[in-house]
Design a protein around this motif. Structure first.
Motif, PDB file in Angstrom:
ATOM      1  N   MET A  19      -7.832  -4.699  -6.552  1.00  0.00           N
ATOM      2  CA  MET A  19      -7.609  -4.231  -4.771  1.00  0.00           C
ATOM      3  C   MET A  19      -7.225  -2.492  -5.088  1.00  0.00           C
ATOM      4  SD  MET A  19      -6.527  -6.562  -2.848  1.00  0.00           S
ATOM      5  CE  MET A  19      -5.722  -5.261  -1.440  1.00  0.00           C
ATOM      6  N   PRO A  20      -7.803  -1.566  -5.573  1.00  0.00           N
ATOM      7  CA  PRO A  20      -6.922  -0.378  -5.728  1.00  0.00           C
ATOM      8  C   PRO A  20      -5.457  -0.171  -5.304  1.00  0.00           C
ATOM      9  CG  PRO A  20      -7.910   0.045  -4.013  1.00  0.00           C
ATOM     10  CD  PRO A  20      -8.368  -1.199  -4.024  1.00  0.00           C
ATOM     11  N   ALA A  21      -4.378   0.424  -6.714  1.00  0.00           N
ATOM     12  CA  ALA A  21      -2.873   0.185  -5.480  1.00  0.00           C
ATOM     13  C   ALA A  21      -3.163   1.586  -4.823  1.00  0.00           C
ATOM     14  CB  ALA A  21      -2.320   0.864  -7.413  1.00  0.00           C
ATOM     15  N   PRO A  22      -1.626   0.950  -4.315  1.00  0.00           N
ATOM     16  CA  PRO A  22      -1.301   1.786  -2.744  1.00  0.00           C
ATOM     17  C   PRO A  22      -1.091   3.163  -3.880  1.00  0.00           C
ATOM     18  CG  PRO A  22       0.198   0.164  -3.471  1.00  0.00           C
ATOM     19  CD  PRO A  22      -0.382  -0.147  -4.459  1.00  0.00           C
ATOM     20  N   ARG A  23      -1.455   3.858  -2.673  1.00  0.00           N
ATOM     21  CA  ARG A  23      -1.254   5.425  -2.911  1.00  0.00           C
ATOM     22  C   ARG A  23       0.688   5.991  -2.393  1.00  0.00           C
ATOM     23  NH1 ARG A  23      -4.963   8.465  -3.775  1.00  0.00           N
ATOM     24  NH2 ARG A  23      -7.535   7.727  -3.980  1.00  0.00           N
ATOM     25  N   LYS A  24       1.178   6.547  -3.328  1.00  0.00           N
ATOM     26  CA  LYS A  24       2.697   6.430  -3.021  1.00  0.00           C
ATOM     27  C   LYS A  24       2.229   7.720  -2.568  1.00  0.00           C
ATOM     28  CE  LYS A  24       6.483   7.659  -6.256  1.00  0.00           C
ATOM     29  NZ  LYS A  24       7.127   8.341  -6.969  1.00  0.00           N
ATOM     30  N   TYR A  25       2.059   8.461  -2.666  1.00  0.00           N
ATOM     31  CA  TYR A  25       1.685   9.478  -1.466  1.00  0.00           C
ATOM     32  C   TYR A  25       0.739  10.147  -0.047  1.00  0.00           C
ATOM     33  CZ  TYR A  25       4.834  11.599  -5.493  1.00  0.00           C
ATOM     34  OH  TYR A  25       6.014  11.734  -6.185  1.00  0.00           O
TER      35      TYR A  25
END
Length: 104
Positions: A19-25
């Motif tokens: 799963m892709p990492a959650p986006r910080k921004y």
């Protein structure tokens, strides 16, 4: 009970399911920041602009560079479309390699 490993856990360990990492921004912030940089005259100092927006200066610099690549202004970076295609080809290649191993 902790010694028992489920099939889902094995898949996660092997890396088949990622799963892709959650986006910080948020994407809206990225787009707004790039638009602000592009329309500003004279060009602002990226570090100061990033500080004003509350983002890391390297993140802002990378967003600007990627936007320039997507617009055709940089030849040293892949465009987003090229990057997506490359990832799909790598995934296809990995699945083909797994099939070859299974057949052996």
């Amino acid at each position: 009970m902790r010694d028992v490993v489920t099939g889902v856990q094995m898949v996660l360990v092997r890396g088949d399911l990622t799963m892709p990492a959650p986006r910080k921004y948020p994407l809206e912030l990225r787009e707004r920041a790039v638009r602000m940089y592009r329309t500003a005259e004279p060009k602002p100092v990226i570090r100061r602009m990033a500080e004003d927006l509350g983002v890391h200066h390297e993140a802002l610099r990378n967003w600007i560079r990627q936007a320039e690549a997507d617009a055709g202004g940089r030849g040293d970076l892949l465009t987003t479309a090229e990057w997506v295609e490359l990832q799909a080809l790598r995934k296809e290649n990995d699945s083909g390699a797994q099939l070859v191993q299974v057949r052996r």
